[in-house]
Design a protein around this motif. Structure first.
Motif, PDB file in Angstrom:
ATOM      1  N   GLY A   1       0.779  -1.227   0.000  1.00  0.00           N
ATOM      2  CA  GLY A   1       0.000   0.000   0.000  1.00  0.00           C
ATOM      3  C   GLY A   1       0.810   1.277   0.000  1.00  0.00           C
ATOM      4  O   GLY A   1       0.321   2.337   0.384  1.00  0.00           O
ATOM      5  N   HIS A   2       2.085   1.196  -0.450  1.00  0.00           N
ATOM      6  CA  HIS A   2       2.945   2.384  -0.459  1.00  0.00           C
ATOM      7  C   HIS A   2       3.448   2.666  -1.873  1.00  0.00           C
ATOM      8  O   HIS A   2       4.648   2.881  -2.091  1.00  0.00           O
ATOM      9  N   THR A   3       2.545   2.692  -2.842  1.00  0.00           N
ATOM     10  CA  THR A   3       2.929   2.861  -4.245  1.00  0.00           C
ATOM     11  C   THR A   3       3.646   4.185  -4.492  1.00  0.00           C
ATOM     12  O   THR A   3       4.670   4.231  -5.185  1.00  0.00           O
ATOM     13  N   VAL A   4       3.143   5.264  -3.930  1.00  0.00           N
ATOM     14  CA  VAL A   4       3.748   6.584  -4.148  1.00  0.00           C
ATOM     15  C   VAL A   4       5.169   6.619  -3.586  1.00  0.00           C
ATOM     16  O   VAL A   4       6.096   7.141  -4.213  1.00  0.00           O
ATOM     17  N   LYS A   5       5.347   6.031  -2.404  1.00  0.00           N
ATOM     18  CA  LYS A   5       6.694   5.964  -1.820  1.00  0.00           C
ATOM     19  C   LYS A   5       7.622   5.135  -2.708  1.00  0.00           C
ATOM     20  O   LYS A   5       8.815   5.442  -2.838  1.00  0.00           O
ATOM     21  N   GLY A   6       7.082   4.089  -3.312  1.00  0.00           N
ATOM     22  CA  GLY A   6       7.877   3.251  -4.205  1.00  0.00           C
ATOM     23  C   GLY A   6       8.351   4.022  -5.425  1.00  0.00           C
ATOM     24  O   GLY A   6       9.519   3.923  -5.825  1.00  0.00           O
ATOM     25  N   VAL A   7       7.458   4.817  -6.018  1.00  0.00           N
ATOM     26  CA  VAL A   7       7.819   5.631  -7.183  1.00  0.00           C
ATOM     27  C   VAL A   7       8.868   6.674  -6.793  1.00  0.00           C
ATOM     28  O   VAL A   7       9.835   6.922  -7.531  1.00  0.00           O
ATOM     29  N   THR A   8       8.688   7.292  -5.635  1.00  0.00           N
ATOM     30  CA  THR A   8       9.653   8.295  -5.151  1.00  0.00           C
ATOM     31  C   THR A   8      11.028   7.675  -4.957  1.00  0.00           C
ATOM     32  O   THR A   8      12.059   8.265  -5.320  1.00  0.00           O
ATOM     33  N   PHE A   9      11.047   6.454  -4.407  1.00  0.00           N
ATOM     34  CA  PHE A   9      12.317   5.765  -4.213  1.00  0.00           C
ATOM     35  C   PHE A   9      13.008   5.498  -5.552  1.00  0.00           C
ATOM     36  O   PHE A   9      14.226   5.676  -5.669  1.00  0.00           O
ATOM     37  N   LEU A  10      12.258   5.065  -6.560  1.00  0.00           N
ATOM     38  CA  LEU A  10      12.829   4.801  -7.883  1.00  0.00           C
ATOM     39  C   LEU A  10      13.506   6.052  -8.434  1.00  0.00           C
ATOM     40  O   LEU A  10      14.614   5.988  -8.978  1.00  0.00           O
ATOM     41  N   ALA A  11      12.847   7.197  -8.290  1.00  0.00           N
ATOM     42  CA  ALA A  11      13.398   8.457  -8.795  1.00  0.00           C
ATOM     43  C   ALA A  11      14.675   8.837  -8.038  1.00  0.00           C
ATOM     44  O   ALA A  11      15.690   9.218  -8.652  1.00  0.00           O
ATOM     45  N   CYS A  12      14.654   8.707  -6.726  1.00  0.00           N
ATOM     46  CA  CYS A  12      15.822   9.044  -5.900  1.00  0.00           C
ATOM     47  C   CYS A  12      16.992   8.109  -6.194  1.00  0.00           C
ATOM     48  O   CYS A  12      18.151   8.544  -6.288  1.00  0.00           O
ATOM     49  N   TYR A  13      16.688   6.818  -6.353  1.00  0.00           N
ATOM     50  CA  TYR A  13      17.751   5.845  -6.631  1.00  0.00           C
ATOM     51  C   TYR A  13      18.429   6.154  -7.967  1.00  0.00           C
ATOM     52  O   TYR A  13      19.658   6.105  -8.075  1.00  0.00           O
ATOM     53  N   THR A  14      17.641   6.475  -8.981  1.00  0.00           N
ATOM     54  CA  THR A  14      18.193   6.807 -10.294  1.00  0.00           C
ATOM     55  C   THR A  14      19.130   8.005 -10.203  1.00  0.00           C
ATOM     56  O   THR A  14      20.216   8.011 -10.798  1.00  0.00           O
ATOM     57  N   LEU A  15      18.738   9.018  -9.456  1.00  0.00           N
ATOM     58  CA  LEU A  15      19.560  10.214  -9.285  1.00  0.00           C
ATOM     59  C   LEU A  15      20.882   9.884  -8.585  1.00  0.00           C
ATOM     60  O   LEU A  15      21.956  10.319  -9.016  1.00  0.00           O
ATOM     61  N   VAL A  16      20.810   9.096  -7.514  1.00  0.00           N
ATOM     62  CA  VAL A  16      22.012   8.706  -6.768  1.00  0.00           C
ATOM     63  C   VAL A  16      22.958   7.897  -7.664  1.00  0.00           C
ATOM     64  O   VAL A  16      24.179   8.107  -7.649  1.00  0.00           O
ATOM     65  N   LEU A  17      22.406   6.981  -8.466  1.00  0.00           N
ATOM     66  CA  LEU A  17      23.223   6.160  -9.354  1.00  0.00           C
ATOM     67  C   LEU A  17      23.964   7.017 -10.380  1.00  0.00           C
ATOM     68  O   LEU A  17      25.153   6.804 -10.650  1.00  0.00           O
ATOM     69  N   LEU A  18      23.274   8.009 -10.940  1.00  0.00           N
ATOM     70  CA  LEU A  18      23.907   8.905 -11.913  1.00  0.00           C
ATOM     71  C   LEU A  18      25.053   9.692 -11.283  1.00  0.00           C
ATOM     72  O   LEU A  18      26.103   9.883 -11.897  1.00  0.00           O
ATOM     73  N   VAL A  19      24.869  10.132 -10.040  1.00  0.00           N
ATOM     74  CA  VAL A  19      25.926  10.867  -9.334  1.00  0.00           C
ATOM     75  C   VAL A  19      27.129   9.957  -9.072  1.00  0.00           C
ATOM     76  O   VAL A  19      28.284  10.352  -9.268  1.00  0.00           O
ATOM     77  N   LEU A  20      26.867   8.720  -8.639  1.00  0.00           N
ATOM     78  CA  LEU A  20      27.956   7.784  -8.346  1.00  0.00           C
ATOM     79  C   LEU A  20      28.786   7.462  -9.586  1.00  0.00           C
ATOM     80  O   LEU A  20      29.998   7.254  -9.497  1.00  0.00           O
ATOM     81  N   LEU A  21      28.134   7.420 -10.741  1.00  0.00           N
ATOM     82  CA  LEU A  21      28.829   7.086 -11.982  1.00  0.00           C
ATOM     83  C   LEU A  21      29.484   8.300 -12.639  1.00  0.00           C
ATOM     84  O   LEU A  21      30.204   8.154 -13.632  1.00  0.00           O
ATOM     85  N   SER A  22      29.222   9.469 -12.110  1.00  0.00           N
ATOM     86  CA  SER A  22      29.766  10.704 -12.690  1.00  0.00           C
ATOM     87  C   SER A  22      31.158  10.997 -12.133  1.00  0.00           C
ATOM     88  O   SER A  22      31.552  10.455 -11.089  1.00  0.00           O
ATOM     89  N   PRO A  23      31.924  11.863 -12.806  1.00  0.00           N
ATOM     90  CA  PRO A  23      33.259  12.260 -12.307  1.00  0.00           C
ATOM     91  C   PRO A  23      33.197  13.010 -10.973  1.00  0.00           C
ATOM     92  O   PRO A  23      34.230  13.228 -10.339  1.00  0.00           O
ATOM     93  N   LEU A  24      31.993  13.402 -10.546  1.00  0.00           N
ATOM     94  CA  LEU A  24      31.846  14.129  -9.281  1.00  0.00           C
ATOM     95  C   LEU A  24      32.197  13.262  -8.078  1.00  0.00           C
ATOM     96  O   LEU A  24      32.585  13.769  -7.028  1.00  0.00           O
ATOM     97  N   THR A  25      32.047  11.943  -8.232  1.00  0.00           N
ATOM     98  CA  THR A  25      32.274  11.024  -7.107  1.00  0.00           C
ATOM     99  C   THR A  25      33.727  10.569  -7.067  1.00  0.00           C
ATOM    100  O   THR A  25      34.207   9.943  -8.013  1.00  0.00           O
ATOM    101  N   PRO A  26      34.455  10.839  -5.973  1.00  0.00           N
ATOM    102  CA  PRO A  26      35.857  10.415  -5.866  1.00  0.00           C
ATOM    103  C   PRO A  26      35.982   8.897  -5.852  1.00  0.00           C
ATOM    104  O   PRO A  26      35.070   8.190  -5.395  1.00  0.00           O
ATOM    105  N   LEU A  27      37.119   8.392  -6.317  1.00  0.00           N
ATOM    106  CA  LEU A  27      37.368   6.953  -6.348  1.00  0.00           C
ATOM    107  C   LEU A  27      37.315   6.354  -4.938  1.00  0.00           C
ATOM    108  O   LEU A  27      36.859   5.224  -4.757  1.00  0.00           O
ATOM    109  N   ALA A  28      37.753   7.103  -3.947  1.00  0.00           N
ATOM    110  CA  ALA A  28      37.745   6.605  -2.567  1.00  0.00           C
ATOM    111  C   ALA A  28      36.332   6.294  -2.093  1.00  0.00           C
ATOM    112  O   ALA A  28      36.108   5.318  -1.366  1.00  0.00           O
TER     113      ALA A  28
END
Length: 246
Positions: A124-151
């Motif tokens: 019964g938490h569909t909206v929270k699920g959609v919000t999580f998908l959006a947040c996860y996608t954003l975090v993944l893009l940041v991690l794969l970008s040059p902005l994230t240090p190798l450490a």
């Protein structure tokens, strides 16, 4: 004959073998050359695991959809597995490891995040699920970008071991508490167990990275625990009337 040999070479080189190993095995017919055989076995296993990962969690997805219930699945365990898969994928891409050594992490991540959303939806938490998908996608893009240090990426991969252990222990505890494995798919669990075992060899052979190899050793032990529980609770049935899931 020459045409067939040329076709075989185009198929095997460089996907499964470097050219020097192809020549040794299929031109000079030195079929007992151990280093080249290990490369062939590792690449073949790695690509097989990647191909199998396209389907490995679909039985779990279909089981949840068919039952219209995520009963017996630990949301925290799924979340921690997603963290571990993300760490492996980002670490491997950053270090330019061959796709055959980590590709299944990409496909398992996509299937795991689908299962996560289905669990949220059927609770019964569909909206929270959609919000999580959006947040996860954003975090993944940041991690794969040059902005994230190798450490930071290395630290994320190092966190895989505790994430895998805690995640699997949470699922094991859920199974023990319920006295059954609910909607947990036996096919998915056993395929994950076999895949993690094979990955120990391919990781050592293709990357030589002790951090990744150690992660797969721990993952194999934890997946083996869940597989053992599935066998133990094989004939146990979930109650017909389920309490409302929170």
């Amino acid at each position: 004959m020459a045409e067939a040999d040329g076709l075989l070479k185009r198929v095997l080189v460089p996907i499964l073998l470097p050219e020097k190993c192809y020549d040794r095995l299929f031109v000079h017919w030195d079929l007992l050359h151990v280093p080249c055989l290990k490369i062939l076995l590792s690449k073949g296993l790695g690509l097989g695991i990647v191909a199998g990962s396209l389907l490995v969690k679909l039985p779990q997805v279909f089981k949840v959809l068919g039952a219209k219930s995520a009963e017996g699945l630990s949301l925290q365990s799924i979340m921690l597995e997603l963290v571990a898969l993300t760490g492996t994928m980002v670490y491997s891409i950053t270090n330019n490891f061959p796709f055959s050594s980590w590709g299944e992490a990409l496909f398992l991540m996509l299937q795991t995040i689908t299962i996560f959303f289905l669990v949220m939806h059927y609770r019964g938490h569909t909206v929270k699920g959609v919000t999580f998908l959006a947040c996860y996608t954003l975090v993944l893009l940041v991690l794969l970008s040059p902005l994230t240090p190798l450490a930071v990426v290395t630290l994320l991969q190092a966190s895989n071991v505790p994430a895998v252990v805690v995640g699997r222990l949470l699922q094991a505890a859920t199974n023990y508490h319920n006295g059954h494995t609910g909607q947990l798919s036996a096919i998915t669990v056993f395929l994950l167990f076999g895949g993690s075992l094979a990955r120990i060899f391919t990781t050592i052979q293709e990357t030589g990275d002790p951090l990744m190899a150690g992660t797969f050793v721990v993952s194999s032990l934890c997946n083996g625990l869940i597989a053992a529980q599935l066998l133990f609770y094989w004939n146990a049935k979930a109650p017909h009337k389920q309490k409302k899931e929170h």
